[in-house]
Design a protein around this motif. Structure first.
Motif, PDB file in Angstrom:
ATOM      1  N   SER A 169      -0.929   2.827  23.299  1.00 50.22           N
ATOM      2  CA  SER A 169      -0.625   4.220  23.623  1.00 50.22           C
ATOM      3  C   SER A 169      -1.041   5.189  22.522  1.00 50.22           C
ATOM      4  CB  SER A 169       0.876   4.369  23.877  1.00 50.22           C
ATOM      5  OG  SER A 169       1.624   4.003  22.719  1.00 50.22           O
ATOM      6  N   GLU A 185     -15.303   5.801  35.053  1.00 49.74           N
ATOM      7  CA  GLU A 185     -14.727   4.473  34.793  1.00 49.74           C
ATOM      8  C   GLU A 185     -13.968   4.453  33.477  1.00 49.74           C
ATOM      9  OE1 GLU A 185     -17.867   1.673  34.930  1.00 49.74           O
ATOM     10  OE2 GLU A 185     -18.294   1.971  37.072  1.00 49.74           O
ATOM     11  N   LYS A 188     -10.512   6.044  33.975  1.00 49.71           N
ATOM     12  CA  LYS A 188      -9.573   5.144  34.646  1.00 49.71           C
ATOM     13  C   LYS A 188      -9.087   4.046  33.707  1.00 49.71           C
ATOM     14  CE  LYS A 188     -11.685   5.915  39.190  1.00 49.71           C
ATOM     15  NZ  LYS A 188     -12.398   5.280  40.328  1.00 49.71           N
ATOM     16  N   ALA A 189     -10.004   3.490  32.903  1.00 49.43           N
ATOM     17  CA  ALA A 189      -9.602   2.429  31.970  1.00 49.43           C
ATOM     18  C   ALA A 189      -8.637   2.963  30.916  1.00 49.43           C
ATOM     19  CB  ALA A 189     -10.844   1.831  31.316  1.00 49.43           C
ATOM     20  N   GLU A 191      -6.566   5.414  31.263  1.00 47.66           N
ATOM     21  CA  GLU A 191      -5.270   5.635  31.906  1.00 47.66           C
ATOM     22  C   GLU A 191      -4.526   4.325  32.116  1.00 47.66           C
ATOM     23  OE1 GLU A 191      -3.520   7.830  35.943  1.00 47.66           O
ATOM     24  OE2 GLU A 191      -5.693   7.744  35.526  1.00 47.66           O
ATOM     25  N   ARG A 192      -5.261   3.260  32.410  1.00 47.08           N
ATOM     26  CA  ARG A 192      -4.600   1.972  32.643  1.00 47.08           C
ATOM     27  C   ARG A 192      -3.986   1.402  31.362  1.00 47.08           C
ATOM     28  NH1 ARG A 192      -9.195   1.075  36.021  1.00 47.08           N
ATOM     29  NH2 ARG A 192     -10.220  -0.056  34.319  1.00 47.08           N
ATOM     30  N   ILE A 193      -4.639   1.577  30.230  1.00 46.17           N
ATOM     31  CA  ILE A 193      -4.108   1.008  28.987  1.00 46.17           C
ATOM     32  C   ILE A 193      -3.081   1.920  28.323  1.00 46.17           C
ATOM     33  CG2 ILE A 193      -6.224  -0.292  28.592  1.00 46.17           C
ATOM     34  CD1 ILE A 193      -7.032   1.767  26.522  1.00 46.17           C
ATOM     35  N   GLY A 194      -2.851   3.119  28.865  1.00 48.36           N
ATOM     36  CA  GLY A 194      -1.848   4.013  28.309  1.00 48.36           C
ATOM     37  C   GLY A 194      -2.356   4.912  27.202  1.00 48.36           C
ATOM     38  N   LYS A 196      -5.111   8.086  25.786  1.00 47.67           N
ATOM     39  CA  LYS A 196      -5.364   9.449  26.270  1.00 47.67           C
ATOM     40  C   LYS A 196      -6.718   9.936  25.779  1.00 47.67           C
ATOM     41  CE  LYS A 196      -2.512  11.365  22.517  1.00 47.67           C
ATOM     42  NZ  LYS A 196      -1.938  10.083  22.107  1.00 47.67           N
ATOM     43  N   GLU A 235     -13.128  -1.386  27.484  1.00 52.38           N
ATOM     44  CA  GLU A 235     -13.039  -2.481  28.441  1.00 52.38           C
ATOM     45  C   GLU A 235     -12.563  -3.760  27.761  1.00 52.38           C
ATOM     46  OE1 GLU A 235     -16.850  -2.799  30.190  1.00 52.38           O
ATOM     47  OE2 GLU A 235     -16.831  -0.782  31.082  1.00 52.38           O
ATOM     48  N   GLU A 238      -8.817  -3.539  27.076  1.00 52.67           N
ATOM     49  CA  GLU A 238      -8.058  -3.746  28.310  1.00 52.67           C
ATOM     50  C   GLU A 238      -8.065  -5.212  28.723  1.00 52.67           C
ATOM     51  OE1 GLU A 238      -7.953  -2.071  32.926  1.00 52.67           O
ATOM     52  OE2 GLU A 238      -9.673  -1.672  31.603  1.00 52.67           O
ATOM     53  N   LYS A 239      -9.197  -5.869  28.545  1.00 50.45           N
ATOM     54  CA  LYS A 239      -9.298  -7.266  28.946  1.00 50.45           C
ATOM     55  C   LYS A 239      -8.434  -8.164  28.067  1.00 50.45           C
ATOM     56  CE  LYS A 239     -12.736 -10.919  29.670  1.00 50.45           C
ATOM     57  NZ  LYS A 239     -14.175 -11.269  29.594  1.00 50.45           N
TER      58      LYS A 239
END
Length: 383
Positions: A169, A185, A188-189, A191-194, A196, A235, A238-239
């Motif tokens: 975050s 993309e 979106k990634a 936003e998924r990991i928190g 900004k 990416e 996130e992975k």
């Protein structure tokens, strides 16, 4: 009240007056009547001027009110410290602009865990700071100390805890030049990991994501030592579910190759093969081969001649060395014969025998010792 005083010593500036009880009073000479000498008696009337005293009190009170209105009505404000952002190893703090009123600034200092971390440079212009090199998942306390001519003010302590490696975050991304699909993309990634995304490069920007190293934002990120990475870094974070190092994802770093390849692939434009490679394996024509053979034969003959000349020089040098050694040995024997020292026959024979053997050994050393030219030829040196 009338007081009679006797004049004692008279000076140009101060006159000493004596009271009836023999006490000394220094009195300004300019206030005494003229032609005063020692022993003269003067009468001085002393009275309180209440009217002038009241007027002076009024003037003094007005001056105090004016000073208070100018310098005491407003005071410097206490700094309000806040935490803007925190990551695994850094914290960004900010505060409101400092108001000094009529006081002068002495210093603005930042304290970490009760110890002074340093002074804030240009505190009237700077309203934020970044503290790096902190430990992961550790709690810290920060506060500001403002020193002015009107006093010292301290802000409230701000407790901050750095993030764990799995907490993403704190990542703040500023984007550079990206294709539209890749930008979507990336949003979106993030936003998924928190994390900004912010507009413009700021002090709390942790990473600058772009595919091309150009533009004003990129230059500012490089100037502020912000890591410039490719979108693949987001990416990968996130992975893996945790923050990763940026070394392999720098904009100018080698891109990873296909899954089956061991070495990273580097995209480079194909280079045209030189024209000589097309003619490299062609056989030589007889017309070209014969001149080359003649040239090689001439080179070999020149090398043999140079080596023979050097061998001759070496032999002449060796002969000269032998002749010199023989002459030196003869001189030594003649010097020994001319010495008039009483020796026994046996001793004399042994000395002559030793001298003869020493001369023979020296001759053999002179002959067997390699000359400076042995072991190397002109051909070897030239090559």
């Amino acid at each position: 009240m009338l007081v009679s005083l006797t004049v004692g010593k008279v000076d140009a500036g101060v006159t000493v007056l004596l009271t009836p009880d023999k006490r000394l009073i220094e009195f300004p000479s300019i206030l005494l009547p003229p032609n005063i000498i020692s022993g003269s008696i003067v009468d001085i009337t002393v009275a309180r001027n209440s009217e002038s005293e009241a007027k002076a009190d009024t003037q003094f009170s007005a001056l105090q009110d004016q000073i208070y209105a100018s310098f005491g009505a407003s005071q410097p404000t206490t700094p309000d410290l806040r935490c803007r952002n925190a990551t695994q190893t850094s914290v960004v703090l900010d505060w409101d602009p400092i108001e000094l009123a009529t006081a002068d600034l002495i210093s603005l200092s930042l304290y970490r865990n009760g110890q002074k971390a340093g002074n804030i440079p240009r505190p009237m212009q700077m309203h934020s700071t970044k503290i790096s090199g902190l430990a992961v998942d550790t709690e810290y306390s920060f506060h500001l100390v403002l020193r002015t001519t009107a006093g010292t003010l301290s802000s409230k302590q701000v407790i901050v805890r750095t993030h764990k490696m799995t907490d993403l975050s704190g990542i703040t991304i500023t984007t550079g030049i990206l294709p539209s699909p890749m930008r979507e993309e990336l949003g979106k990634a993030v936003e998924r990991i928190g994390a900004k995304i912010v507009d413009g490069v700021r002090i709390d920007t942790t990473h600058f994501v772009t595919t091309e190293g150009r533009g004003v934002p990129w230059e500012k990120a490089v100037e502020m030592n912000i890591p410039v990475v490719r979108p693949e870094w987001v990416e990968a974070c996130e992975k893996n579910g945790r923050i990763l190092g940026v070394t392999k994802f720098y904009l100018d770093a080698l891109r990873p190759g296909p899954p089956g390849s061991d070495s990273p692939s580097v995209s480079s434009p194909p280079q045209p093969a030189p024209e000589q490679s097309a003619h490299k394996d062609l056989p030589q024509t007889p017309a070209d081969a014969e001149p080359r053979k003649d040239e090689e034969a001439k080179k070999e003959e020149g090398k043999e001649e140079s080596s023979e000349e050097e061998d001759d020089d070496d032999e002449e040098a060796g002969a000269e060395d032998k002749a010199k050694a023989t002459d030196e040995q003869k001189v030594r024997l003649e010097d020994k014969d001319t010495q008039k020292v009483a020796l026994r026959p046996a001793d004399q024979e042994s000395l002559e025998k030793a001298a003869t053997e020493g001369a023979a050994e020296e001759d053999t050393d002179k002959v067997t010792a390699p000359s400076p030219g042995d072991g190397s030829s002109f051909q070897d040196v030239a090559l």
